[in-house]
Write a protein that holds these residues in place. Sequence first.
Motif, PDB file in Angstrom:
ATOM      1  N   ARG A   1      28.615  85.988 -35.452  1.00  0.00           N
ATOM      2  CA  ARG A   1      28.168  84.701 -36.006  1.00  0.00           C
ATOM      3  C   ARG A   1      29.322  83.923 -36.639  1.00  0.00           C
ATOM      4  O   ARG A   1      29.270  82.708 -36.717  1.00  0.00           O
ATOM      5  CB  ARG A   1      27.069  84.939 -37.040  1.00  0.00           C
ATOM      6  CG  ARG A   1      25.803  85.561 -36.455  1.00  0.00           C
ATOM      7  CD  ARG A   1      24.826  85.949 -37.559  1.00  0.00           C
ATOM      8  NE  ARG A   1      24.443  84.794 -38.373  1.00  0.00           N
ATOM      9  CZ  ARG A   1      23.450  83.973 -38.069  1.00  0.00           C
ATOM     10  NH1 ARG A   1      22.755  84.142 -36.947  1.00  0.00           N
ATOM     11  NH2 ARG A   1      23.155  82.961 -38.848  1.00  0.00           N
TER      12      ARG A   1
ATOM     13  N   HIS B   1      27.973  80.714 -35.314  1.00  0.00           N
ATOM     14  CA  HIS B   1      27.581  79.636 -36.226  1.00  0.00           C
ATOM     15  C   HIS B   1      28.772  79.065 -36.992  1.00  0.00           C
ATOM     16  O   HIS B   1      28.737  77.916 -37.410  1.00  0.00           O
ATOM     17  CB  HIS B   1      26.534  80.143 -37.222  1.00  0.00           C
ATOM     18  CG  HIS B   1      25.173  80.217 -36.654  1.00  0.00           C
ATOM     19  ND1 HIS B   1      24.030  80.268 -37.430  1.00  0.00           N
ATOM     20  CD2 HIS B   1      24.732  80.239 -35.375  1.00  0.00           C
ATOM     21  CE1 HIS B   1      22.957  80.330 -36.658  1.00  0.00           C
ATOM     22  NE2 HIS B   1      23.368  80.321 -35.407  1.00  0.00           N
TER      23      HIS B   1
ATOM     24  N   LYS C   1      27.550  75.667 -36.536  1.00  0.00           N
ATOM     25  CA  LYS C   1      27.133  74.808 -37.639  1.00  0.00           C
ATOM     26  C   LYS C   1      28.289  74.455 -38.579  1.00  0.00           C
ATOM     27  O   LYS C   1      28.246  73.436 -39.254  1.00  0.00           O
ATOM     28  CB  LYS C   1      26.029  75.494 -38.446  1.00  0.00           C
ATOM     29  CG  LYS C   1      24.772  75.812 -37.644  1.00  0.00           C
ATOM     30  CD  LYS C   1      24.099  74.555 -37.130  1.00  0.00           C
ATOM     31  CE  LYS C   1      22.815  74.874 -36.386  1.00  0.00           C
ATOM     32  NZ  LYS C   1      22.173  73.661 -35.811  1.00  0.00           N
TER      33      LYS C   1
END
Length: 624
Positions: A190, A215, A245
């Motif tokens: 991640r 992410h 993100k």
Amino acid sequence: MLLLQKNLFFTVLVFMTGLYGGTKINGMDDCLTDESSVKREHSLPYVLPDNMSRVIVNDFLHVMIKNETFTNSTWMSIDFLDITVNLYVNLRLYDYNFFSLTTLKTLGIHSPRLRFNNEQNQRNIMYGLTTLHTLNLSSCSNFSARGLLSMLETHNRLDALILDQFASTGSHNFDFDQAFFEIISKLEIRKLSLSGCNLLFKGPFQTENRSYHLHDLDISNTTLVISSDKSELDVLLKGLLSKVKSLDASLIQSRFFELDYNFLSNKTINVKCNNTYDNYINRLYFRVENLKLNGMISRSMDINNSFVNLTKCNINLESLQLRSNKLHIFNSTILWPSKMPLYELDLSLNDLEYLSPFAFGSVLSLKMFQLAHNKLHLMTSFVEFRYLFLTFKQLLHLDLSHNQLSWLPTTMFSNNINLTELDLSHNEFASISFEIRHLINLLFLNMKSNKILYIDGSDLRNLVFLTHNMPKPVEISFSDNPLLCNCKSEPFITWLTNIKRKYTCTFDGNDIAVNDKAVDETRFLCIRSTVVKISVSAGIAILCIISLAITFNVYRKRKREIVRKRENFLEDFKNGLVEQKFLCFLSFSSEDEGPTISLIYENLRESLKALTGIEDRGGSSMFW
């Protein structure tokens, strides 16, 4: 020769401390403990104190880690292990080195000389680390991607992989090939950090669909080389970045693309955003929540007279950093989407001289605004300066430090009632003359390193109000200001003694601590000053009275002498005892008769009359 000596020294030091990385702790003498952490300098302990969860080694001097190092039961509670290896030590890792650390969650190994021998194929180095979620191999600059893949081959899942300055020495490249993409997908990573790496995208790539969970991606300060079909790479990156993100792309501008430094000047841009963007990079910028684009611009840039409309875009941005981009002038109107959740904006270290209130004024959700290390003092003469924060009603933290500010408009923060922290340190303020009493949520006001001697009058009353009348007392810092302890500053110094922070002030040329003693000395100085003033005033008054008396007496004596002489003269004149035949004799030619009579005679007659007290005895004659 110097390098050989250093290597010899560290080799001797290694053998002096033992070949293997395990030394027993005798009490608490040879390690430092900090709450739940054990910190060692050169070796790993076999036995740990009770209730420890973290072990940190700062300068590891051993060439290997013995498998028996972690077998003691005291290691069973450790969930964080970080080892920084000495620069001159060639550390080698072997299979089953960490098999006993079944509770370990974070493992960090930092060694510029960490390598695998070509003949070795160690795939079980991480065997037993079933709970590991973060692997940090930053600064392993000589380690290869091949060795990394070998380490990770038998591992099942990894949340974060930190590879900053990995395989970055000399001509080393970090091979970003098909095997690495597969390991990212397999381990469901991640967070991936590649800061400072030399990335080599090495094909061929298989473009079949893979599932990625990335992410958080850090590619700051990286170099990029592509030795494959760009279309294949685009497909892979599109999948890899699909869920990102948080993106840090700082310090990569000159390596990735050419920038038009006038692309935002004198232009009107209406951006029509939609979900069918062909460029996955553009889609990434609109989808990402935390974006760092620091140091992207290598030379000074001015943005002037531009209008950008982004209201039709769906932007998820929550945090934006644009530090160190040399944005000297930012004179632009930008209409941001009304539902954009941006709460943090960082424009620090830009030498910013002008920032339009309309550049980010439509971002109503802003809570943290960083403007440190700029030149906003050059903007204070513009009327727009007072409206710079007008629309930020939700603002909680504002940093205006290092801006050479000496003055702020009175109503500068009139709409920022929710401010909890205001940083005005390292400026040139001599007082706090702007309105602050309405900042009822303020918790910290930083006035460190300004030019404050003391604060008095209404400015001091505002500070007293903040520290005594707010729901939560406000903490105010005046550290590193040239504070004065004198009669004028006595109320301010008295107020400072009620603040928890320790200060010093200058008293009669000496630095003293601001405390009750300083207040007493300051008050005594006031009394002494008052007594001196009264004494000096009284002395001056007495001297003036004496001077007036002496002057009056001298005047009276002179007046009496003049009267006496006049009376004696008149008496002698009446009695014919005056020796002079004439009192006044004027000689002039006939051509001057007119002016003489009209201009001189009248004045002379009046003067002699005043002197003698008798009328003209010579008629129109000029003889007396």
